[in-house]
Motif scaffolding. Structure first.
Motif, PDB file in Angstrom:
ATOM      1  N   ILE A 306       0.837  -1.206   0.000  1.00  0.00           N
ATOM      2  CA  ILE A 306       0.000   0.000   0.000  1.00  0.00           C
ATOM      3  C   ILE A 306       0.869   1.253   0.000  1.00  0.00           C
ATOM      4  O   ILE A 306       0.652   2.191  -0.781  1.00  0.00           O
ATOM      5  CB  ILE A 306      -0.945  -0.008   1.221  1.00  0.00           C
ATOM      6  CG1 ILE A 306      -1.998  -1.109   1.068  1.00  0.00           C
ATOM      7  CG2 ILE A 306      -1.626   1.355   1.383  1.00  0.00           C
ATOM      8  CD1 ILE A 306      -2.860  -1.304   2.291  1.00  0.00           C
ATOM      9  N   MET A 307       1.878   1.282   0.856  1.00  0.00           N
ATOM     10  CA  MET A 307       2.739   2.456   0.939  1.00  0.00           C
ATOM     11  C   MET A 307       3.535   2.658  -0.346  1.00  0.00           C
ATOM     12  O   MET A 307       3.637   3.775  -0.864  1.00  0.00           O
ATOM     13  CB  MET A 307       3.686   2.330   2.131  1.00  0.00           C
ATOM     14  CG  MET A 307       4.561   3.557   2.354  1.00  0.00           C
ATOM     15  SD  MET A 307       5.447   3.534   3.925  1.00  0.00           S
ATOM     16  CE  MET A 307       6.582   2.174   3.623  1.00  0.00           C
ATOM     17  N   ASN A 308       4.088   1.569  -0.879  1.00  0.00           N
ATOM     18  CA  ASN A 308       4.887   1.686  -2.096  1.00  0.00           C
ATOM     19  C   ASN A 308       4.044   2.093  -3.299  1.00  0.00           C
ATOM     20  O   ASN A 308       4.507   2.846  -4.169  1.00  0.00           O
ATOM     21  CB  ASN A 308       5.610   0.369  -2.376  1.00  0.00           C
ATOM     22  CG  ASN A 308       6.695   0.081  -1.354  1.00  0.00           C
ATOM     23  OD1 ASN A 308       7.267   0.997  -0.775  1.00  0.00           O
ATOM     24  ND2 ASN A 308       6.961  -1.199  -1.106  1.00  0.00           N
ATOM     25  N   GLU A 309       2.803   1.608  -3.371  1.00  0.00           N
ATOM     26  CA  GLU A 309       1.920   2.014  -4.472  1.00  0.00           C
ATOM     27  C   GLU A 309       1.572   3.495  -4.377  1.00  0.00           C
ATOM     28  O   GLU A 309       1.476   4.188  -5.396  1.00  0.00           O
ATOM     29  CB  GLU A 309       0.643   1.164  -4.455  1.00  0.00           C
ATOM     30  CG  GLU A 309       0.816  -0.245  -4.976  1.00  0.00           C
ATOM     31  CD  GLU A 309       1.144  -0.283  -6.464  1.00  0.00           C
ATOM     32  OE1 GLU A 309       0.955   0.737  -7.163  1.00  0.00           O
ATOM     33  OE2 GLU A 309       1.622  -1.336  -6.928  1.00  0.00           O
ATOM     34  N   ARG A 310       1.381   3.989  -3.157  1.00  0.00           N
ATOM     35  CA  ARG A 310       1.106   5.423  -2.991  1.00  0.00           C
ATOM     36  C   ARG A 310       2.308   6.257  -3.429  1.00  0.00           C
ATOM     37  O   ARG A 310       2.157   7.303  -4.055  1.00  0.00           O
ATOM     38  CB  ARG A 310       0.761   5.726  -1.524  1.00  0.00           C
ATOM     39  CG  ARG A 310      -0.525   5.108  -1.032  1.00  0.00           C
ATOM     40  CD  ARG A 310      -1.745   5.716  -1.716  1.00  0.00           C
ATOM     41  NE  ARG A 310      -2.977   5.184  -1.163  1.00  0.00           N
ATOM     42  CZ  ARG A 310      -3.591   4.112  -1.612  1.00  0.00           C
ATOM     43  NH1 ARG A 310      -3.077   3.448  -2.631  1.00  0.00           N
ATOM     44  NH2 ARG A 310      -4.719   3.690  -1.051  1.00  0.00           N
ATOM     45  N   ASP A 313       2.385   6.290  -7.176  1.00  0.00           N
ATOM     46  CA  ASP A 313       1.361   7.208  -7.700  1.00  0.00           C
ATOM     47  C   ASP A 313       1.866   8.644  -7.680  1.00  0.00           C
ATOM     48  O   ASP A 313       1.632   9.422  -8.634  1.00  0.00           O
ATOM     49  CB  ASP A 313       0.079   7.101  -6.869  1.00  0.00           C
ATOM     50  CG  ASP A 313      -0.647   5.790  -7.094  1.00  0.00           C
ATOM     51  OD1 ASP A 313      -0.377   5.128  -8.105  1.00  0.00           O
ATOM     52  OD2 ASP A 313      -1.490   5.425  -6.240  1.00  0.00           O
ATOM     53  N   GLU A 314       2.542   9.006  -6.594  1.00  0.00           N
ATOM     54  CA  GLU A 314       3.077  10.367  -6.482  1.00  0.00           C
ATOM     55  C   GLU A 314       4.180  10.615  -7.510  1.00  0.00           C
ATOM     56  O   GLU A 314       4.289  11.718  -8.074  1.00  0.00           O
ATOM     57  CB  GLU A 314       3.607  10.606  -5.063  1.00  0.00           C
ATOM     58  CG  GLU A 314       2.555  10.526  -3.968  1.00  0.00           C
ATOM     59  CD  GLU A 314       1.499  11.605  -4.111  1.00  0.00           C
ATOM     60  OE1 GLU A 314       1.828  12.712  -4.574  1.00  0.00           O
ATOM     61  OE2 GLU A 314       0.333  11.331  -3.763  1.00  0.00           O
ATOM     62  N   GLY A 328       3.450   9.921  -0.235  1.00  0.00           N
ATOM     63  CA  GLY A 328       2.945   8.552  -0.316  1.00  0.00           C
ATOM     64  C   GLY A 328       2.858   7.885   1.046  1.00  0.00           C
ATOM     65  O   GLY A 328       1.891   7.169   1.345  1.00  0.00           O
ATOM     66  N   SER A 329       3.851   8.117   1.898  1.00  0.00           N
ATOM     67  CA  SER A 329       3.831   7.558   3.250  1.00  0.00           C
ATOM     68  C   SER A 329       2.660   8.129   4.050  1.00  0.00           C
ATOM     69  O   SER A 329       1.976   7.409   4.790  1.00  0.00           O
ATOM     70  CB  SER A 329       5.155   7.863   3.964  1.00  0.00           C
ATOM     71  OG  SER A 329       6.236   7.261   3.280  1.00  0.00           O
ATOM     72  N   ARG A 331      -0.187   9.444   2.851  1.00  0.00           N
ATOM     73  CA  ARG A 331      -1.477   9.010   2.297  1.00  0.00           C
ATOM     74  C   ARG A 331      -1.803   7.561   2.662  1.00  0.00           C
ATOM     75  O   ARG A 331      -2.971   7.193   2.804  1.00  0.00           O
ATOM     76  CB  ARG A 331      -1.465   9.145   0.780  1.00  0.00           C
ATOM     77  CG  ARG A 331      -1.570  10.564   0.252  1.00  0.00           C
ATOM     78  CD  ARG A 331      -1.569  10.553  -1.251  1.00  0.00           C
ATOM     79  NE  ARG A 331      -2.633   9.702  -1.778  1.00  0.00           N
ATOM     80  CZ  ARG A 331      -2.656   9.228  -3.018  1.00  0.00           C
ATOM     81  NH1 ARG A 331      -1.656   9.470  -3.844  1.00  0.00           N
ATOM     82  NH2 ARG A 331      -3.664   8.476  -3.421  1.00  0.00           N
ATOM     83  N   SER A 332      -0.786   6.742   2.803  1.00  0.00           N
ATOM     84  CA  SER A 332      -1.010   5.316   3.066  1.00  0.00           C
ATOM     85  C   SER A 332      -1.286   5.019   4.533  1.00  0.00           C
ATOM     86  O   SER A 332      -1.812   3.956   4.858  1.00  0.00           O
ATOM     87  CB  SER A 332       0.201   4.499   2.613  1.00  0.00           C
ATOM     88  OG  SER A 332       1.356   4.854   3.364  1.00  0.00           O
ATOM     89  N   THR A 335      -5.002   4.228   5.635  1.00  0.00           N
ATOM     90  CA  THR A 335      -5.480   2.980   5.028  1.00  0.00           C
ATOM     91  C   THR A 335      -4.913   1.770   5.768  1.00  0.00           C
ATOM     92  O   THR A 335      -5.635   0.819   6.091  1.00  0.00           O
ATOM     93  CB  THR A 335      -5.074   2.921   3.550  1.00  0.00           C
ATOM     94  OG1 THR A 335      -5.589   4.066   2.870  1.00  0.00           O
ATOM     95  CG2 THR A 335      -5.604   1.651   2.897  1.00  0.00           C
TER      96      THR A 335
END
Length: 409
Positions: A306-310, A313-314, A328-329, A331-332, A335
């Motif tokens: 989840i963190m790496n995908e955020r 995305d950034e 990203g950190s 935003r995740s 969740t």
């Protein structure tokens, strides 16, 4: 941009410390974790009280008496749970002599001194001093069980009353011996003769020291797990877990590149910390517990993903690597937190309403979730921040993001 060697050295040192600690101490931690009967073999029996509508306190007192007897057997970390309104489940991991265990647990072991007719109870086992039963020898060097009584005066009066008569000693309704009172005994000590050897005398003394069981119990069901079968289950579980870890490591590194490598380090730290927590909390590890442990690894991986995908995305919308990692950190976090807290709630419910095996699963799951949150979130962020601040990360490709995926906006 100049590379900050201090941050890079700190990152490398953290990796070395984690891997070095895991490599050198994991075996000791594992060996000190208590294994359940399904992993090392053992014996389980479910008892039901013969009395109806018994109180919870009476059940707890009976469970405590059973625990005292189990200590006599030399079994470490027994699992004794009260179930329903009149049942007690006993799990003995590593017990070798199951017949002896069943005999030791099943006896009510109520010691009584009676009048010569055997009908009137004069003294009971509760009149013994704590650990007042021992092994000695009579004048012919035969083993006897020696007894020390709380109230010597009371026993003196009894022996005076029945001087020259027999004073039968019963265990439950079985006559152990019927010594004749030849003189008034003023010291508050007595003997039980008739044991064929020292071992039998010691077993009786241990049984008396453990105390009588307050409630009469009947065996409802029982089963045993052979030690070799338990060892096979443990080996198969560990092999399955190892294959799962290897597959996860290959996946996260292949997809997420450098963040995937960090995820692997945090997963190794997670696995070690969970086992260390099991050891420190004296958790009894069972097959359901191992299942929960492996499930926790999956949840820790999920948090990293989840963190790496955020972060990716950034990066795709054009942020710098430092900005993408920070955003990203952040935003995740919610969740990951929501996913973990809901699972913890479910595990707590399982612990409250589940049986012993389900409780073991839930405890392992709760421990795994808490540790995964610390490693997948806190440790991953620390390691990633060190690399970012070292100014070593300059290409989005290190995060698995291609140049043509990055927006010009």
């Amino acid at each position: 941009m100049k590379i900050r060697k201090g941050k890079l050295v700190a990152f490398c040192l953290m990796v070395v410390v984690i891997l070095g600690t895991v490599a050198t101490t994991t075996l000791d931690v594992w060996n000190n974790i208590t294994k359940g009967l399904d992993l090392q073999g053992g014996f389980e029996v479910l008892y039901e009280t013969e009395q109806k509508n018994v109180s919870l306190d009476a059940l707890k007192d009976t469970a405590a008496a059973l625990n005292n007897r189990i200590n006599v057997l030399g079994v470490s970390e027994p699992e004794i749970t009260v179930e329903g309104g009149n049942r007690i489940r006993v799990q003995l991991a590593g017990v070798k002599d199951q017949n002896k265990a069943r005999e030791m647990l099943g006896k009510q072991a109520k010691l009584t001194f009676r009048d010569p007719t055997g009908k009137k109870i004069l003294m009971e086992g509760k009149d013994l001093k704590e650990n007042g039963a021992g092994v000695g020898y009579d004048q012919l060097n035969r083993p006897v069980v020696t007894l020390k009584l709380k109230d010597p005066k009371k026993f003196e009066n009894i022996t005076r009353t029945y001087l020259g008569q027999q004073l039968p000693i019963y265990l439950d309704d079985n006559l152990l011996s019927a010594p004749q009172v030849q003189t008034v005994i003023a010291g508050g000590e007595a003997q039980i003769s008739g044991q064929k050897d020292v071992k039998e005398a010691q077993e009786l003394a241990d049984l008396l020291n453990a105390g009588a069981i307050p409630l009469k119990l009947k065996e409802v069901q029982s089963y045993s797990v052979d030690a070799s079968l338990g060892a096979d289950s443990l080996r198969d579980s560990l092999i399955a877990g190892l294959y799962a870890l290897i597959a996860i490591f290959i996946f996260v590194i292949g997809v997420y590149r450098l963040p995937g490598f960090i995820a692997v380090i945090t997963l190794i730290a997670y696995s070690y910390l969970v086992l260390l927590t099991f050891m420190l909390l004296d958790v009894t590890l069972t097959l359901p517990g191992i299942a929960a442990f492996i499930l926790g690894i999956g949840m820790a991986v999920d948090a990293n993903i989840i963190m790496n995908e955020r972060i990716r995305d950034e990066l795709r919308i054009g942020r710098s690597i430092a900005g993408a990692v920070k955003a990203g950190s952040k935003r995740s976090f919610l969740t990951i937190f929501d996913a973990n807290i809901t699972t913890v709630i479910a595990a707590v419910v399982l612990f409250i309403f589940g049986t012993s095996a389900v409780k073991g699963f839930s405890v392992s799951l709760i421990v795994g979730i808490i540790v995964s949150f610390l490693t997948a979130v806190a440790l991953s962020r620390i390691m990633m921040t060190l690399l970012v601040r070292s100014n070593l990360l300059k290409r989005p490709g290190l995060f698995g993001v291609r140049e043509d995926e990055i927006s010009d906006l």
